[in-house]
Design an enzyme around this catalytic site. Structure first.
Site, PDB file in Angstrom:
ATOM      1  N   MET A 116      -8.097   2.358   0.953  1.00  5.57           N
ATOM      2  CA  MET A 116      -7.582   1.581   2.078  1.00  5.57           C
ATOM      3  C   MET A 116      -7.501   2.431   3.345  1.00  5.57           C
ATOM      4  O   MET A 116      -7.733   1.941   4.443  1.00  5.57           O
ATOM      5  CB  MET A 116      -6.221   0.972   1.746  1.00  5.57           C
ATOM      6  CG  MET A 116      -6.270  -0.076   0.653  1.00  5.57           C
ATOM      7  SD  MET A 116      -7.485  -1.387   0.942  1.00  5.57           S
ATOM      8  CE  MET A 116      -6.857  -2.115   2.442  1.00  5.57           C
ATOM      9  N   GLU A 117      -7.193   3.701   3.198  1.00  6.92           N
ATOM     10  CA  GLU A 117      -7.153   4.583   4.355  1.00  6.92           C
ATOM     11  C   GLU A 117      -8.549   4.759   4.955  1.00  6.92           C
ATOM     12  O   GLU A 117      -8.718   4.688   6.178  1.00  6.92           O
ATOM     13  CB  GLU A 117      -6.553   5.944   3.971  1.00  6.92           C
ATOM     14  CG  GLU A 117      -5.053   5.921   3.768  1.00  6.92           C
ATOM     15  CD  GLU A 117      -4.586   5.295   2.455  1.00  6.92           C
ATOM     16  OE1 GLU A 117      -3.368   5.140   2.284  1.00  6.92           O
ATOM     17  OE2 GLU A 117      -5.427   4.964   1.590  1.00  6.92           O
ATOM     18  N   ASP A 142     -13.332  -2.977  21.668  1.00  7.53           N
ATOM     19  CA  ASP A 142     -12.386  -3.083  22.779  1.00  7.53           C
ATOM     20  C   ASP A 142     -12.874  -2.329  24.012  1.00  7.53           C
ATOM     21  O   ASP A 142     -12.787  -2.826  25.128  1.00  7.53           O
ATOM     22  CB  ASP A 142     -11.007  -2.561  22.357  1.00  7.53           C
ATOM     23  CG  ASP A 142     -10.008  -2.610  23.498  1.00  7.53           C
ATOM     24  OD1 ASP A 142      -9.762  -3.720  24.021  1.00  7.53           O
ATOM     25  OD2 ASP A 142      -9.503  -1.539  23.888  1.00  7.53           O
ATOM     26  N   CYS A 154       0.870  -1.169   0.000  1.00  3.63           N
ATOM     27  CA  CYS A 154       0.000   0.000   0.000  1.00  3.63           C
ATOM     28  C   CYS A 154       0.912   1.226   0.000  1.00  3.63           C
ATOM     29  O   CYS A 154       1.767   1.379   0.870  1.00  3.63           O
ATOM     30  CB  CYS A 154      -0.887  -0.024   1.240  1.00  3.63           C
ATOM     31  SG  CYS A 154      -2.257   1.114   1.184  1.00  3.63           S
ATOM     32  N   HIS A 155       0.753   2.079  -1.003  1.00  3.74           N
ATOM     33  CA  HIS A 155       1.610   3.254  -1.109  1.00  3.74           C
ATOM     34  C   HIS A 155       1.360   4.206   0.055  1.00  3.74           C
ATOM     35  O   HIS A 155       0.206   4.483   0.383  1.00  3.74           O
ATOM     36  CB  HIS A 155       1.334   4.001  -2.423  1.00  3.74           C
ATOM     37  CG  HIS A 155       1.777   3.258  -3.625  1.00  3.74           C
ATOM     38  ND1 HIS A 155       1.005   2.291  -4.226  1.00  3.74           N
ATOM     39  CD2 HIS A 155       2.921   3.321  -4.346  1.00  3.74           C
ATOM     40  CE1 HIS A 155       1.645   1.801  -5.278  1.00  3.74           C
ATOM     41  NE2 HIS A 155       2.823   2.407  -5.368  1.00  3.74           N
TER      42      HIS A 155
END
Length: 149
Positions: free
Chosen positions: A105-106, A120, A70-71
């Site tokens: 992707m970000e 969590d 991933c760049h």
């Protein structure tokens, strides 16, 4: 034909404004939702949604460290918002860059990390929490645009 993993060459791509939006849905259940006051859920670990927003942005900024090939991009904006609907938390993210590669992707990572943070921080209240889906909602600025209907 098996091919060795490698980074994609983006040197010939045009620099454009690229925007991606993603969404994650977390089923919290009525038991946890009853604990929300003034649009915030607070557990022993602190304010859940505020912490998840910060974690989502931090995750988006580190994507090239955790996804092979991933760049790395210099994010110009990353927004995470959380709303509730019924017994679910809806996490919406936006990632923006002016560059040669997209930011799907970000945006997806911001949504994922925010959802995991909600889990969590709430797991002491219930283990029935389900991260239902993480999906790309929209991307613009690359070879072709995409909008989920």
């Amino acid at each position: 034909l098996f091919r060795s993993p490698r980074m994609v060459d983006v040197s010939e791509k045009k620099v454009t404004k690229r925007v991606a939006r993603a969404q994650a849905t977390v089923l919290l259940g009525q038991e946890i939702m009853k604990k929300i006051k003034n649009n915030e859920l607070v557990t022993k670990k602190g304010p859940v949604f505020q912490t998840a927003i910060i974690a989502g942005v931090m995750g988006a900024k580190k994507i090239a460290d955790v996804i092979p090939f991933c760049h790395p991009v210099g994010l110009e904006d990353c927004q995470v918002t959380i709303s509730t609907k019924g017994d679910r938390a809806i996490i919406d993210t936006l990632a923006l860059v002016t560059g040669k590669t997209g930011v799907e992707m970000e945006a997806l990572t911001a949504a994922s990390i925010a959802a995991l943070t909600v889990y969590d921080m709430c797991k002491a209240l219930s283990h029935h929490i389900i991260i239902e889906e993480i999906k790309l909602m929209e991307k613009t600025g690359g070879k072709k645009d995409f909008r989920r209907k």
